[in-house]
Scaffold this active site. Structure first.
Site, mmCIF file in Angstrom:
data_model
loop_
_atom_site.group_PDB
_atom_site.id
_atom_site.type_symbol
_atom_site.label_atom_id
_atom_site.label_comp_id
_atom_site.label_asym_id
_atom_site.label_seq_id
_atom_site.Cartn_x
_atom_site.Cartn_y
_atom_site.Cartn_z
ATOM 1 N N GLN A 173 2.010 5.042 9.046
ATOM 2 C CA GLN A 173 1.033 4.085 8.522
ATOM 3 C C GLN A 173 -0.110 3.794 9.490
ATOM 4 O O GLN A 173 0.095 3.633 10.695
ATOM 5 C CB GLN A 173 1.764 2.791 8.121
ATOM 6 C CG GLN A 173 2.713 3.039 6.961
ATOM 7 C CD GLN A 173 3.441 1.817 6.449
ATOM 8 O OE1 GLN A 173 4.621 1.907 6.166
ATOM 9 N NE2 GLN A 173 2.776 0.692 6.306
ATOM 10 N N CYS A 183 0.800 -1.224 0.000
ATOM 11 C CA CYS A 183 0.000 0.000 0.000
ATOM 12 C C CYS A 183 0.839 1.282 0.000
ATOM 13 O O CYS A 183 0.554 2.211 -0.752
ATOM 14 C CB CYS A 183 -0.958 -0.006 1.178
ATOM 15 S SG CYS A 183 -0.230 -0.648 2.676
ATOM 16 N N HIS A 235 -2.654 5.989 5.075
ATOM 17 C CA HIS A 235 -1.205 6.034 5.250
ATOM 18 C C HIS A 235 -0.704 7.412 4.796
ATOM 19 O O HIS A 235 -1.154 7.941 3.771
ATOM 20 C CB HIS A 235 -0.523 4.990 4.367
ATOM 21 C CG HIS A 235 -0.629 3.582 4.883
ATOM 22 N ND1 HIS A 235 -1.222 3.240 6.068
ATOM 23 C CD2 HIS A 235 -0.164 2.421 4.354
ATOM 24 C CE1 HIS A 235 -1.129 1.924 6.252
ATOM 25 N NE2 HIS A 235 -0.508 1.404 5.217
ATOM 26 N N ARG A 250 4.256 2.898 12.376
ATOM 27 C CA ARG A 250 2.809 2.751 12.579
ATOM 28 C C ARG A 250 2.345 3.887 13.492
ATOM 29 O O ARG A 250 2.948 4.150 14.530
ATOM 30 C CB ARG A 250 2.517 1.412 13.255
ATOM 31 C CG ARG A 250 1.052 1.111 13.397
ATOM 32 C CD ARG A 250 0.417 0.604 12.131
ATOM 33 N NE ARG A 250 0.964 -0.656 11.681
ATOM 34 C CZ ARG A 250 0.875 -1.080 10.409
ATOM 35 N NH1 ARG A 250 0.272 -0.346 9.482
ATOM 36 N NH2 ARG A 250 1.387 -2.237 10.057
HETATM 37 N N1 HSE Z 1 1.977 -3.704 5.002
HETATM 38 C C1 HSE Z 1 1.120 -2.581 5.086
HETATM 39 C C2 HSE Z 1 0.980 -2.111 6.498
HETATM 40 C C3 HSE Z 1 -0.245 -2.841 4.535
HETATM 41 O O1 HSE Z 1 1.345 -2.851 7.418
HETATM 42 O O2 HSE Z 1 0.514 -1.004 6.702
HETATM 43 C C4 HSE Z 1 -0.362 -3.700 3.343
HETATM 44 O O3 HSE Z 1 0.216 -3.190 2.179
#
Ligand code: HSE
Length: 363
Positions: A159, A132, A268, A261
Protein backbone atom coordinates in the site's frame (compact mmCIF):
# COMPACT_ATOMS: atom_id res chain seq x y z
CA UNK A 1 -31.58 21.00 -8.63
CA UNK A 2 -30.39 19.12 -5.58
CA UNK A 3 -28.48 21.20 -3.03
CA UNK A 4 -25.25 19.36 -2.36
CA UNK A 5 -22.96 20.33 0.52
CA UNK A 6 -19.27 19.54 0.24
CA UNK A 7 -17.12 19.16 3.36
CA UNK A 8 -13.40 18.32 3.24
CA UNK A 9 -13.12 19.31 -0.43
CA UNK A 10 -9.68 20.92 0.07
CA UNK A 11 -8.03 17.75 1.39
CA UNK A 12 -6.41 15.08 -0.73
CA UNK A 13 -9.46 12.87 -1.43
CA UNK A 14 -11.75 15.90 -1.59
CA UNK A 15 -9.55 17.64 -4.17
CA UNK A 16 -9.43 14.52 -6.34
CA UNK A 17 -13.22 14.28 -6.08
CA UNK A 18 -13.71 17.90 -7.17
CA UNK A 19 -11.25 17.45 -10.03
CA UNK A 20 -13.10 14.36 -11.26
CA UNK A 21 -16.46 16.14 -10.94
CA UNK A 22 -15.16 19.02 -13.05
CA UNK A 23 -13.81 16.58 -15.67
CA UNK A 24 -17.18 14.82 -15.85
CA UNK A 25 -19.25 18.07 -15.84
CA UNK A 26 -21.05 16.90 -12.72
CA UNK A 27 -21.47 20.45 -11.42
CA UNK A 28 -23.89 21.18 -14.29
CA UNK A 29 -26.55 19.10 -12.54
CA UNK A 30 -26.30 20.22 -8.92
CA UNK A 31 -26.28 23.28 -6.71
CA UNK A 32 -22.97 22.96 -4.83
CA UNK A 33 -22.43 24.62 -1.46
CA UNK A 34 -18.96 24.47 0.04
CA UNK A 35 -18.42 24.08 3.77
CA UNK A 36 -15.31 24.17 5.91
CA UNK A 37 -14.48 23.53 9.55
CA UNK A 38 -11.90 26.35 9.54
CA UNK A 39 -12.21 28.59 6.45
CA UNK A 40 -15.88 29.58 6.64
CA UNK A 41 -16.58 33.17 5.68
CA UNK A 42 -13.88 33.03 2.99
CA UNK A 43 -14.54 32.82 -0.75
CA UNK A 44 -14.44 29.40 -2.40
CA UNK A 45 -11.65 29.52 -5.01
CA UNK A 46 -13.49 27.13 -7.34
CA UNK A 47 -16.89 28.79 -7.63
CA UNK A 48 -16.41 32.16 -5.96
CA UNK A 49 -19.21 31.48 -3.46
CA UNK A 50 -19.10 32.02 0.31
CA UNK A 51 -17.72 29.10 2.29
CA UNK A 52 -20.15 28.02 5.02
CA UNK A 53 -19.48 26.74 8.55
CA UNK A 54 -19.32 22.94 8.44
CA UNK A 55 -20.49 22.71 12.06
CA UNK A 56 -23.62 24.82 11.52
CA UNK A 57 -26.42 22.26 11.80
CA UNK A 58 -29.06 24.76 10.66
CA UNK A 59 -27.19 25.34 7.39
CA UNK A 60 -26.44 21.64 6.91
CA UNK A 61 -30.12 20.82 7.47
CA UNK A 62 -31.09 22.66 4.30
CA UNK A 63 -29.09 20.31 2.07
CA UNK A 64 -30.39 17.34 0.08
CA UNK A 65 -27.01 15.60 0.13
CA UNK A 66 -23.84 16.06 2.17
CA UNK A 67 -20.61 14.71 0.78
CA UNK A 68 -17.85 14.60 3.35
CA UNK A 69 -14.20 13.80 2.76
CA UNK A 70 -13.32 15.46 6.06
CA UNK A 71 -12.56 12.27 8.01
CA UNK A 72 -14.11 10.28 10.82
CA UNK A 73 -13.77 12.90 13.54
CA UNK A 74 -16.03 15.27 11.62
CA UNK A 75 -18.59 12.51 11.06
CA UNK A 76 -18.45 11.76 14.78
CA UNK A 77 -19.02 15.36 15.70
CA UNK A 78 -21.79 16.24 13.24
CA UNK A 79 -23.70 13.21 11.99
CA UNK A 80 -25.76 12.28 15.06
CA UNK A 81 -26.77 15.88 15.87
CA UNK A 82 -27.75 16.43 12.28
CA UNK A 83 -29.98 13.34 12.19
CA UNK A 84 -31.35 14.24 15.65
CA UNK A 85 -32.37 17.62 14.22
CA UNK A 86 -34.69 15.76 11.84
CA UNK A 87 -32.53 15.96 8.71
CA UNK A 88 -33.56 13.29 6.17
CA UNK A 89 -30.99 13.96 3.46
CA UNK A 90 -28.33 11.65 2.04
CA UNK A 91 -25.01 11.39 3.86
CA UNK A 92 -22.17 10.36 1.51
CA UNK A 93 -18.93 9.84 3.40
CA UNK A 94 -15.41 8.80 2.43
CA UNK A 95 -14.41 8.00 6.02
CA UNK A 96 -14.86 4.59 7.60
CA UNK A 97 -16.86 5.86 10.59
CA UNK A 98 -20.33 4.66 9.51
CA UNK A 99 -19.23 1.95 7.07
CA UNK A 100 -20.26 -1.09 9.04
CA UNK A 101 -23.37 0.55 10.47
CA UNK A 102 -26.49 -1.46 9.62
CA UNK A 103 -28.10 1.66 8.15
CA UNK A 104 -25.17 2.28 5.79
CA UNK A 105 -24.34 0.89 2.39
CA UNK A 106 -20.74 0.73 1.17
CA UNK A 107 -20.75 2.07 -2.38
CA UNK A 108 -18.91 0.60 -5.35
CA UNK A 109 -21.54 0.66 -8.09
CA UNK A 110 -19.74 -1.39 -10.78
CA UNK A 111 -19.82 -4.18 -8.19
CA UNK A 112 -22.94 -3.56 -6.10
CA UNK A 113 -25.37 -1.39 -8.08
CA UNK A 114 -28.09 -3.92 -7.19
CA UNK A 115 -27.42 -3.44 -3.46
CA UNK A 116 -27.38 0.36 -3.89
CA UNK A 117 -30.64 0.43 -5.87
CA UNK A 118 -32.38 -1.87 -3.44
CA UNK A 119 -31.27 0.22 -0.46
CA UNK A 120 -32.46 3.45 -2.11
CA UNK A 121 -35.82 1.79 -2.62
CA UNK A 122 -35.94 0.87 1.07
CA UNK A 123 -35.06 4.42 2.13
CA UNK A 124 -31.43 4.01 3.20
CA UNK A 125 -29.78 7.44 3.48
CA UNK A 126 -26.12 6.71 4.30
CA UNK A 127 -23.75 5.80 1.47
CA UNK A 128 -20.16 5.28 2.45
CA UNK A 129 -17.00 4.81 0.36
CA UNK A 130 -15.19 1.53 1.00
CA UNK A 131 -11.66 0.88 2.12
CA UNK A 132 -9.35 1.53 -0.83
CA UNK A 133 -7.72 -1.91 -1.01
CA UNK A 134 -11.13 -3.55 -0.82
CA UNK A 135 -12.61 -1.42 -3.63
CA UNK A 136 -9.54 -1.93 -5.84
CA UNK A 137 -9.54 -5.68 -5.19
CA UNK A 138 -13.24 -5.98 -6.03
CA UNK A 139 -12.90 -4.02 -9.27
CA UNK A 140 -9.96 -6.14 -10.40
CA UNK A 141 -11.65 -9.47 -9.56
CA UNK A 142 -15.24 -8.35 -10.28
CA UNK A 143 -15.82 -11.02 -12.93
CA UNK A 144 -14.85 -13.87 -10.62
CA UNK A 145 -17.10 -12.50 -7.87
CA UNK A 146 -19.98 -12.03 -10.29
CA UNK A 147 -19.75 -15.61 -11.51
CA UNK A 148 -19.51 -16.89 -7.92
CA UNK A 149 -16.20 -18.59 -8.65
CA UNK A 150 -14.22 -17.62 -5.55
CA UNK A 151 -13.92 -19.89 -2.52
CA UNK A 152 -11.35 -17.74 -0.70
CA UNK A 153 -8.69 -15.14 -1.33
CA UNK A 154 -5.36 -14.58 0.33
CA UNK A 155 -4.49 -10.96 -0.34
CA UNK A 156 -1.04 -9.53 0.35
CA UNK A 157 -1.05 -5.77 -0.11
CA UNK A 158 1.63 -3.26 -1.06
CA UNK A 159 0.00 0.00 0.00
CA UNK A 160 1.07 3.49 -0.99
CA UNK A 161 1.91 6.37 1.35
CA UNK A 162 -1.20 8.33 0.27
CA UNK A 163 -3.42 5.83 2.09
CA UNK A 164 -1.93 7.10 5.33
CA UNK A 165 -2.33 10.79 4.42
CA UNK A 166 -0.65 13.75 2.78
CA UNK A 167 1.83 14.34 5.63
CA UNK A 168 3.00 10.78 5.21
CA UNK A 169 3.61 11.32 1.50
CA UNK A 170 5.81 14.31 2.30
CA UNK A 171 7.64 12.33 4.96
CA UNK A 172 8.33 9.54 2.47
CA UNK A 173 9.74 12.06 -0.03
CA UNK A 174 11.93 13.61 2.67
CA UNK A 175 13.24 10.18 3.59
CA UNK A 176 13.93 9.46 -0.10
CA UNK A 177 15.76 12.77 -0.53
CA UNK A 178 17.99 12.14 2.49
CA UNK A 179 18.91 8.65 1.27
CA UNK A 180 19.20 9.76 -2.36
CA UNK A 181 21.63 12.52 -1.46
CA UNK A 182 24.07 9.92 -0.18
CA UNK A 183 24.85 9.10 -3.80
CA UNK A 184 25.96 12.13 -5.78
CA UNK A 185 28.23 12.93 -8.68
CA UNK A 186 31.24 12.98 -6.41
CA UNK A 187 30.81 9.66 -4.67
CA UNK A 188 28.88 7.47 -7.09
CA UNK A 189 32.08 5.69 -8.05
CA UNK A 190 32.68 4.57 -4.45
CA UNK A 191 32.24 0.95 -3.53
CA UNK A 192 28.57 0.03 -3.18
CA UNK A 193 29.24 -1.46 0.24
CA UNK A 194 30.65 1.85 1.41
CA UNK A 195 27.54 3.65 0.14
CA UNK A 196 25.29 0.98 1.64
CA UNK A 197 26.85 1.28 5.06
CA UNK A 198 26.18 5.04 4.94
CA UNK A 199 22.55 4.32 3.99
CA UNK A 200 22.24 1.98 6.97
CA UNK A 201 23.64 4.69 9.24
CA UNK A 202 21.23 7.33 7.88
CA UNK A 203 18.23 4.98 8.10
CA UNK A 204 18.14 5.41 11.86
CA UNK A 205 18.17 9.20 11.45
CA UNK A 206 15.32 9.56 8.94
CA UNK A 207 12.26 11.62 9.87
CA UNK A 208 9.64 9.11 11.06
CA UNK A 209 7.16 11.28 12.95
CA UNK A 210 4.23 10.12 10.80
CA UNK A 211 5.11 6.55 9.80
CA UNK A 212 6.95 5.61 13.00
CA UNK A 213 9.61 3.79 10.95
CA UNK A 214 11.64 4.38 7.78
CA UNK A 215 9.64 3.62 4.64
CA UNK A 216 12.13 4.75 1.97
CA UNK A 217 14.49 1.84 1.35
CA UNK A 218 12.32 -0.26 3.63
CA UNK A 219 8.68 -1.25 4.25
CA UNK A 220 6.25 -1.40 7.15
CA UNK A 221 4.32 -4.66 7.64
CA UNK A 222 1.57 -3.06 9.69
CA UNK A 223 -1.34 -0.75 8.75
CA UNK A 224 -3.81 0.66 11.30
CA UNK A 225 -4.67 -0.64 14.79
CA UNK A 226 -4.35 -4.18 16.11
CA UNK A 227 -7.57 -6.07 16.64
CA UNK A 228 -8.09 -8.98 19.04
CA UNK A 229 -7.48 -11.87 16.65
CA UNK A 230 -4.01 -10.60 15.65
CA UNK A 231 -5.14 -9.00 12.40
CA UNK A 232 -4.64 -5.31 11.78
CA UNK A 233 -7.83 -3.31 11.22
CA UNK A 234 -6.85 -2.93 7.56
CA UNK A 235 -6.67 -6.73 7.21
CA UNK A 236 -9.99 -7.16 9.02
CA UNK A 237 -11.67 -4.72 6.62
CA UNK A 238 -10.74 -6.93 3.64
CA UNK A 239 -13.11 -9.62 4.80
CA UNK A 240 -15.96 -7.69 6.42
CA UNK A 241 -16.24 -4.91 3.86
CA UNK A 242 -16.07 -7.25 0.86
CA UNK A 243 -18.94 -9.35 2.15
CA UNK A 244 -20.97 -6.25 3.05
CA UNK A 245 -20.39 -4.63 -0.37
CA UNK A 246 -21.55 -7.80 -2.10
CA UNK A 247 -24.65 -7.93 0.13
CA UNK A 248 -23.50 -11.26 1.64
CA UNK A 249 -23.67 -12.51 5.21
CA UNK A 250 -20.36 -11.91 7.04
CA UNK A 251 -17.68 -14.43 6.08
CA UNK A 252 -19.53 -15.83 3.06
CA UNK A 253 -16.31 -15.38 1.11
CA UNK A 254 -13.19 -15.57 3.27
CA UNK A 255 -10.48 -13.02 2.57
CA UNK A 256 -7.36 -12.64 4.67
CA UNK A 257 -3.71 -11.69 4.32
CA UNK A 258 -1.09 -9.21 5.40
CA UNK A 259 -1.30 -5.48 4.62
CA UNK A 260 2.05 -3.80 4.05
CA UNK A 261 2.97 -0.16 3.54
CA UNK A 262 5.56 0.39 0.80
CA UNK A 263 7.23 3.47 -0.68
CA UNK A 264 4.78 4.03 -3.56
CA UNK A 265 3.06 7.42 -3.69
CA UNK A 266 -0.63 6.81 -4.48
CA UNK A 267 -1.12 3.37 -6.03
CA UNK A 268 -1.97 0.37 -3.94
CA UNK A 269 -0.90 -3.02 -5.28
CA UNK A 270 -2.08 -6.43 -4.16
CA UNK A 271 -0.93 -9.99 -4.76
CA UNK A 272 -3.71 -12.55 -4.59
CA UNK A 273 -3.77 -16.28 -4.11
CA UNK A 274 -7.27 -17.37 -4.98
CA UNK A 275 -8.92 -20.70 -4.43
CA UNK A 276 -11.59 -21.09 -7.08
CA UNK A 277 -14.71 -23.17 -6.61
CA UNK A 278 -13.84 -25.15 -9.73
CA UNK A 279 -11.01 -25.71 -12.19
CA UNK A 280 -11.32 -23.22 -15.07
CA UNK A 281 -8.75 -22.64 -17.83
CA UNK A 282 -6.69 -19.43 -17.57
CA UNK A 283 -8.01 -18.01 -20.85
CA UNK A 284 -11.57 -18.35 -19.54
CA UNK A 285 -10.59 -16.66 -16.28
CA UNK A 286 -9.04 -13.80 -18.26
CA UNK A 287 -12.19 -13.36 -20.37
CA UNK A 288 -14.40 -13.35 -17.29
CA UNK A 289 -12.20 -10.70 -15.67
CA UNK A 290 -11.94 -8.37 -18.67
CA UNK A 291 -15.63 -8.52 -19.52
CA UNK A 292 -16.70 -7.36 -16.08
CA UNK A 293 -16.10 -3.61 -16.25
CA UNK A 294 -14.44 -1.04 -18.54
CA UNK A 295 -11.58 -0.21 -16.14
CA UNK A 296 -10.08 -3.62 -15.48
CA UNK A 297 -7.27 -4.51 -17.91
CA UNK A 298 -5.92 -8.04 -18.10
CA UNK A 299 -2.14 -7.91 -18.48
CA UNK A 300 -0.32 -10.76 -20.18
CA UNK A 301 1.83 -12.80 -17.79
CA UNK A 302 5.03 -11.65 -19.40
CA UNK A 303 7.99 -9.53 -18.30
CA UNK A 304 7.55 -6.68 -20.79
CA UNK A 305 3.83 -6.24 -20.18
CA UNK A 306 4.28 -6.49 -16.41
CA UNK A 307 7.02 -3.85 -16.34
CA UNK A 308 5.16 -1.53 -18.68
CA UNK A 309 1.59 -1.85 -17.42
CA UNK A 310 1.48 -3.48 -13.99
CA UNK A 311 3.34 -1.05 -11.72
CA UNK A 312 2.32 1.91 -9.56
CA UNK A 313 4.43 4.13 -11.86
CA UNK A 314 2.33 3.07 -14.87
CA UNK A 315 -1.06 3.34 -13.17
CA UNK A 316 -0.77 6.46 -11.02
CA UNK A 317 -3.31 9.16 -11.85
CA UNK A 318 -5.35 6.85 -14.10
CA UNK A 319 -8.65 5.03 -13.74
CA UNK A 320 -7.20 1.75 -15.01
CA UNK A 321 -7.20 -1.34 -12.85
CA UNK A 322 -4.65 -3.67 -14.46
CA UNK A 323 -4.51 -7.27 -13.29
CA UNK A 324 -1.71 -9.58 -14.33
CA UNK A 325 0.58 -12.41 -13.18
CA UNK A 326 -2.45 -14.67 -13.62
CA UNK A 327 -1.45 -18.31 -13.60
CA UNK A 328 -2.28 -21.65 -12.06
CA UNK A 329 -0.30 -22.39 -8.92
CA UNK A 330 1.54 -25.61 -8.15
CA UNK A 331 -0.86 -26.20 -5.21
CA UNK A 332 -3.56 -27.50 -7.58
CA UNK A 333 -5.84 -26.70 -10.49
CA UNK A 334 -8.23 -24.57 -8.47
CA UNK A 335 -5.46 -22.26 -7.20
CA UNK A 336 -4.48 -19.16 -9.16
CA UNK A 337 -2.30 -16.13 -8.53
CA UNK A 338 -2.96 -12.56 -9.69
CA UNK A 339 -1.45 -9.14 -9.09
CA UNK A 340 -3.31 -5.86 -9.39
CA UNK A 341 -2.56 -2.14 -9.09
CA UNK A 342 -4.96 0.78 -8.67
CA UNK A 343 -4.87 4.48 -7.90
CA UNK A 344 -5.80 4.72 -4.25
CA UNK A 345 -7.20 8.27 -4.56
CA UNK A 346 -9.30 7.66 -7.68
CA UNK A 347 -11.07 4.28 -7.68
CA UNK A 348 -9.77 3.73 -4.14
CA UNK A 349 -11.53 6.78 -2.68
CA UNK A 350 -13.04 9.60 -4.77
CA UNK A 351 -14.62 7.82 -7.72
CA UNK A 352 -17.11 5.57 -5.90
CA UNK A 353 -18.33 8.66 -4.01
CA UNK A 354 -18.60 10.74 -7.20
CA UNK A 355 -20.58 8.01 -8.90
CA UNK A 356 -22.88 7.64 -5.89
CA UNK A 357 -23.70 11.33 -6.08
CA UNK A 358 -24.54 10.86 -9.76
CA UNK A 359 -26.86 7.97 -8.88
CA UNK A 360 -28.62 10.19 -6.32
CA UNK A 361 -28.92 13.04 -8.80
CA UNK A 362 -30.33 10.75 -11.49
CA UNK A 363 -32.72 8.84 -9.20
N1 HSE B 1 -6.53 2.55 4.98
C1 HSE B 1 -5.92 2.72 3.71
C2 HSE B 1 -4.43 2.84 3.84
C3 HSE B 1 -6.43 3.92 2.97
O1 HSE B 1 -3.94 3.06 4.95
O2 HSE B 1 -3.75 2.71 2.84
C4 HSE B 1 -7.86 4.26 3.09
O3 HSE B 1 -8.74 3.32 2.55
Amino acid sequence: MLKIGFVGWRGMVGSVLIQRMIEENDFNYIEPIFFSTTKFGQICPIFGTNIQDAYDINKLKKLNVIITCQGGDYTDRVYNSLRASGWKGYWVDSSSKLRMDRNSIIVLDPININVIEQSLYFGIKNFIGGNCTVSLMLLSLGGLFKHNLIEWINSMTYQAASGAGSKHMIELLNQMRILGNIVNNKNHAKSILEIDSKITKYMSKLPIKNFGAPLAGSLIPWIDKKIDNGQTKEEWKGNVETNKILGFYPNTIKIDGICVRIGAMRCHSQAFIIKLKKDIPINEIESILKEHNPWVKVIKNDINYSLKKLTPAAVTGTMSIPIGRIRKLSMGKKYISAFTVGDQLLWGAAEPIRRMLKILVMS
